[in-house]
Motif scaffolding. Structure first.
Motif, PDB file in Angstrom:
ATOM      1  N   CYS A  52       4.894  18.256   6.819  1.00 49.15           N
ATOM      2  CA  CYS A  52       6.254  17.689   6.774  1.00 49.15           C
ATOM      3  C   CYS A  52       6.924  17.924   5.430  1.00 49.15           C
ATOM      4  O   CYS A  52       7.763  17.133   4.996  1.00 49.15           O
ATOM      5  N   LEU A  53       6.540  19.006   4.766  1.00 48.16           N
ATOM      6  CA  LEU A  53       7.186  19.400   3.525  1.00 48.16           C
ATOM      7  C   LEU A  53       8.293  20.412   3.788  1.00 48.16           C
ATOM      8  O   LEU A  53       9.087  20.729   2.899  1.00 48.16           O
ATOM      9  N   ASP A  54       8.323  20.934   5.001  1.00 48.40           N
ATOM     10  CA  ASP A  54       9.346  21.879   5.433  1.00 48.40           C
ATOM     11  C   ASP A  54       9.564  21.664   6.922  1.00 48.40           C
ATOM     12  O   ASP A  54       8.678  21.155   7.625  1.00 48.40           O
ATOM     13  N   SER A  55      10.727  22.023   7.410  1.00 45.96           N
ATOM     14  CA  SER A  55      11.061  21.849   8.821  1.00 45.96           C
ATOM     15  C   SER A  55      11.207  23.205   9.486  1.00 45.96           C
ATOM     16  O   SER A  55      11.788  24.131   8.901  1.00 45.96           O
ATOM     17  N   PRO A  56      10.703  23.358  10.711  1.00 48.02           N
ATOM     18  CA  PRO A  56      10.859  24.633  11.402  1.00 48.02           C
ATOM     19  C   PRO A  56      12.305  24.877  11.802  1.00 48.02           C
ATOM     20  O   PRO A  56      13.076  23.938  11.991  1.00 48.02           O
ATOM     21  N   THR A  57      12.658  26.141  11.934  1.00 49.56           N
ATOM     22  CA  THR A  57      13.984  26.505  12.413  1.00 49.56           C
ATOM     23  C   THR A  57      14.080  26.252  13.915  1.00 49.56           C
ATOM     24  O   THR A  57      15.122  25.821  14.426  1.00 49.56           O
ATOM     25  N   SER A  58      12.996  26.514  14.626  1.00 43.22           N
ATOM     26  CA  SER A  58      12.931  26.237  16.062  1.00 43.22           C
ATOM     27  C   SER A  58      11.482  26.038  16.465  1.00 43.22           C
ATOM     28  O   SER A  58      10.564  26.296  15.690  1.00 43.22           O
ATOM     29  N   GLY A  59      11.281  25.575  17.704  1.00 48.46           N
ATOM     30  CA  GLY A  59       9.941  25.291  18.190  1.00 48.46           C
ATOM     31  C   GLY A  59       9.648  23.801  18.155  1.00 48.46           C
ATOM     32  O   GLY A  59      10.491  22.994  17.757  1.00 48.46           O
ATOM     33  N   GLN A  60       8.456  23.443  18.557  1.00 44.69           N
ATOM     34  CA  GLN A  60       8.079  22.030  18.651  1.00 44.69           C
ATOM     35  C   GLN A  60       6.807  21.751  17.861  1.00 44.69           C
ATOM     36  O   GLN A  60       5.820  22.474  17.980  1.00 44.69           O
TER      37      GLN A  60
END
Length: 235
Positions: free
Chosen positions: A59-67
């Motif tokens: 949770c230090l970065d967020s994905p652009t897409s996906g789950q």
């Protein structure tokens, strides 16, 4: 969550930086599950996306897409405060550079995340001492990092990760600054924590010998999972 459900589940995760000709796809459709109690090593060449995958899991970065599901919860639906709580209560972090405060003792370094949990001083100190004892450093509790060897400093960092009683430890190149002997000592400690305490460990490493301490190896190339296999363990 069912008994065989994954603790960590990534499905078709992408992470894109920049746009147009400057676009970089650090993760390009990454999918894998990690179950409770596993020790997973993630490897790949520079730029493969292994550290980005670790940052998404942590949770230090967020994905652009996906789950991304953690314990069945959709992480992308959490707000910043909720993601911070997930990190604080369920995840422990170990970094290559130790990230210790040099003007604080080993005990104070281990106590630090417990302060953010709002834990009282007496319980905090008890938890920190127990964690240092678990990594064999109770006798060094009042030493500053400058008085400790690299291996001992990494043990303090592991104790700091353990003090919060995490479900998962995320280790990013934990032996990168250590010689071979100290590296093996740290890896043997992590294996023991995994086996005896049941802590799930996800480790990024570029060292084949260190990766072999895990029970499973995920190999990444160009932002994709190229292979995912169990590691045979010597009896």
């Amino acid at each position: 969550m069912t008994a065989d459900a994954a603790l960590i589940s990534l499905t078709d995760i992408t992470r894109v930086y920049g746009s147009g000709e400057a676009e970089v796809r650090a993760l390009d459709g990454v999918s894998f599950d990690i179950h409770s109690g596993e020790f997973v090593s993630i490897m790949g060449p520079s730029g493969s996306g292994k550290s980005t995958a670790m940052n998404v899991i942590g949770c230090l970065d967020s994905p652009t897409s996906g789950q991304y599901l953690f314990n069945g919860v959709e992480v992308d639906e959490l707000n910043n405060d909720q993601r911070a709580l997930l990190r604080r209560h369920y995840l422990g972090f170990i970094f290559q550079g130790y990230n210790l405060l040099h003007r604080a003792t080993a005990l104070q370094n281990v106590e630090l995340p417990l302060i953010y949990k709002g834990m009282g001083r007496e319980e905090r100190e008890s938890r920190a001492l127990a964690a240092l004892d678990k990594v064999g450093l109770a006798s060094r509790a009042h030493h500053d990092p400058s008085a400790l060897s690299g291996g001992q400093q990494q043990r303090v960092a592991i104790a700091r990760a353990l003090a919060g009683d995490p479900q998962v430890i995320l280790a990013d190149e934990p032996t990168g600054n250590l010689d071979t002997k100290r590296s093996v000592e740290i890896m043997e400690l992590m294996v023991e924590l995994n086996r005896s305490d049941g802590i799930t460990i996800v480790m990024v490493t570029h060292e084949d010998e260190m990766a072999e301490f895990g029970s499973r190896l995920i190999w990444m190339v160009d932002g994709k999972v190229e292979s995912d296999r169990a590691l045979e363990k010597a009896v």
